[in-house]
Design an enzyme around this catalytic site. Sequence first.
Site, short mmCIF file in Angstrom:
data_model
loop_
_atom_site.label_atom_id
_atom_site.label_comp_id
_atom_site.label_asym_id
_atom_site.label_seq_id
_atom_site.Cartn_x
_atom_site.Cartn_y
_atom_site.Cartn_z
N GLU A 68 2.26 22.35 12.36
CA GLU A 68 3.46 22.42 13.61
C GLU A 68 4.56 22.77 13.17
O GLU A 68 5.47 23.40 13.63
CB GLU A 68 3.43 20.85 14.05
CG GLU A 68 2.40 20.37 14.78
CD GLU A 68 1.06 20.08 14.21
OE1 GLU A 68 1.07 19.89 13.13
OE2 GLU A 68 0.04 19.78 14.71
N HIS A 137 -0.88 9.44 19.95
CA HIS A 137 -1.49 10.37 20.89
C HIS A 137 -0.89 9.92 22.11
O HIS A 137 -1.59 10.54 23.30
CB HIS A 137 -2.78 11.00 20.89
CG HIS A 137 -3.31 11.70 19.62
ND1 HIS A 137 -3.58 10.79 18.55
CD2 HIS A 137 -3.76 12.76 19.32
CE1 HIS A 137 -3.84 11.94 17.53
NE2 HIS A 137 -3.98 12.88 17.98
#
Lengths: 333, 325
Positions: A68, A137
Amino acid sequence: MAEAQTTEARTLPYVAAITEGIRQVLLEQENAFVAGEDVAGAGGVYGSFKGLLAEFGERRVIDTPISEAGIIGLGVGAAATGCRPIIDLMFMDFLGECMDEVANQMAKMRFMFGGAAQLPITVLTMAGAGLNLAAQHSQSLEAWLCHLPGLKVMMPATPYDAKGSIIAAARDSNPVFVILNKMSLGLPGEVPEDPYEVPIGVANIVRPGTNFTIVAFGRMLHEALTAAEDLKADGIDTEVIDPITLQPFDTDTVIDSVKKTHRAMIVHEAVRFAGFGAEIAAQIQELAFDYLDAPVARVGAPFSPVPFSPGLEPHYVPNAKTIAAEARRTLGL
Amino acid sequence: MTSQPNDDTLRDMHRRMVRIRHFEETAGKMMEDGKIPGALHLYVGQEAIAAGIMVHLADTDQITSTHRGHGHLIAKGGDFNRMYAELFGKATGYCKGKGGSMHICDMDLGMLGANGIVGAGPPIAVGAAFANKFKDNGAVAVTFFGDGASNEGSVHEAANMAGLFKLPIVMVCENNGYGEYTAQKNHQAIVDVADRAAGYGMPGVVVDGMDVVAVYEAAGEAIDRARSGGGPTLLECKTYRYYDHVGVRGMGLSYRTDEEVMEWKKRDPIDLFEARLSEQDIMSKDDMAAVHETVKGELDVAIQFANDSPMPDPSTLLDDVYYVA
């Protein structure tokens, strides 16, 4: 939104509206590309990039490693040197992996360089609980981003707004986060076929009302609308406002509403404490104190990580029932 | 591959090194005297790296720098006036006083900024290299980072992506033996950062960073490879930082010995190079002295310019947070 009236709207699910927005950006901007984890070969884990590799090829639709920081950094560097990247951050929770690139590089580069850099970068990311994906998540971390000068932050709740937000973000020459909602992927809505923008920084009065204002964004918009119907029984005529953009925030629309209704509540899915609702509540008391007939209420998640179990998660995320209950409590009904 | 530097290139590199050295010596003194606000990280001792690499680059090639970034900007062609004005926090500075030493940049020269975050440059340079490949413009990106930064996750992520996408980039590790105040042996288990190149699928090269000609040759090969589509290189330059992590002897910490510093100074990159230029009759002592004098004169002018420049008007405080069409 006038632009949208030029073509007939079809009903599309939220996920297809996302794809159409990205596709039309790629068609209109030759220096735009999409990069992220699983966006090319797999078409995205949510299906939101489906078909783009086949149509635009691997030069413009790029699978990246699970990196990321590297992906956001790639976007920043490419934007600073003339591209218009659309970067996908698969889950908003992964912000932790790239927060330096977001907070210290992307958000600040233009300012630190005295205006010498321009960063036309769009970051798409997926927020929200409800699918038993547990604490890493499922989060709604929009407040992290809204606290960073230099970023714009949109959180579209409907298919129409998802497509129009993506196009507006990609046409803007600043870094813009478009926070999407994974529970809403199948949500149907009218979406015009031609490209159009949902203007950045302009709130939408989704449901006009006269004596109570709810500001709700993300998936909570839909819950708030249901709650508003429920409150009719008690003579509450709720005006529901979706800011759509959180940064820059459309203060005027909210204040004008509160001056009319005299009572306000903010609803978001994120943890209530220090959530973006606190900023809105503060603005209301600063700018409409004399108009208020009740304390400004806030509904959000409790101060806890998102739980996994189907036995717990529904009690964590606000819903129409809890919103209506809190409204009744704050209105003394 | 790359030929030996010709005489003009040698003189060019000499001038770049001398410009860095005097700029930094002067800046360090002014910081310690309290004439420059904030903190400076000085490049003195490492000049051969910036000069030997940047002499290969055009303005259209990009670099990302570090917190120790003045040398990179100077070698890329940075303007003394605008640099000093920025260090003084003046409106005429490169960043209009918004960035200072740690964020100094020149987008027109492809200098995408010094950076206050260790290891933040490589991912941005990967983005620039990606854009070059995307646009097929033949430009190369070079990213500078230290041995300390080589332990940051962002550097690994960037290197992996550079190798994977076969990007036109050179990753230059300026190994000065210290991550801030911690010796390399106490921050990583390896001696050569270039050993990590194999893990990124790129060649790793170690070069004497005190020898500008050695840097020139190794960099030339790496840049040629990048420009011709051959992908990235990890180029490690062994060097030494004469002054402290911050300032000259800013914090007075006893993390290394004077003997060690003296030992490295025996191989001063400018002294070594001047001896060679003199031996090979490329520049006379007078020629070299003239370069030093000219540079000092330019610095006097720049410092005067910075002194005479106005502070940014407070009304500009919120300018450039966002781009406004």
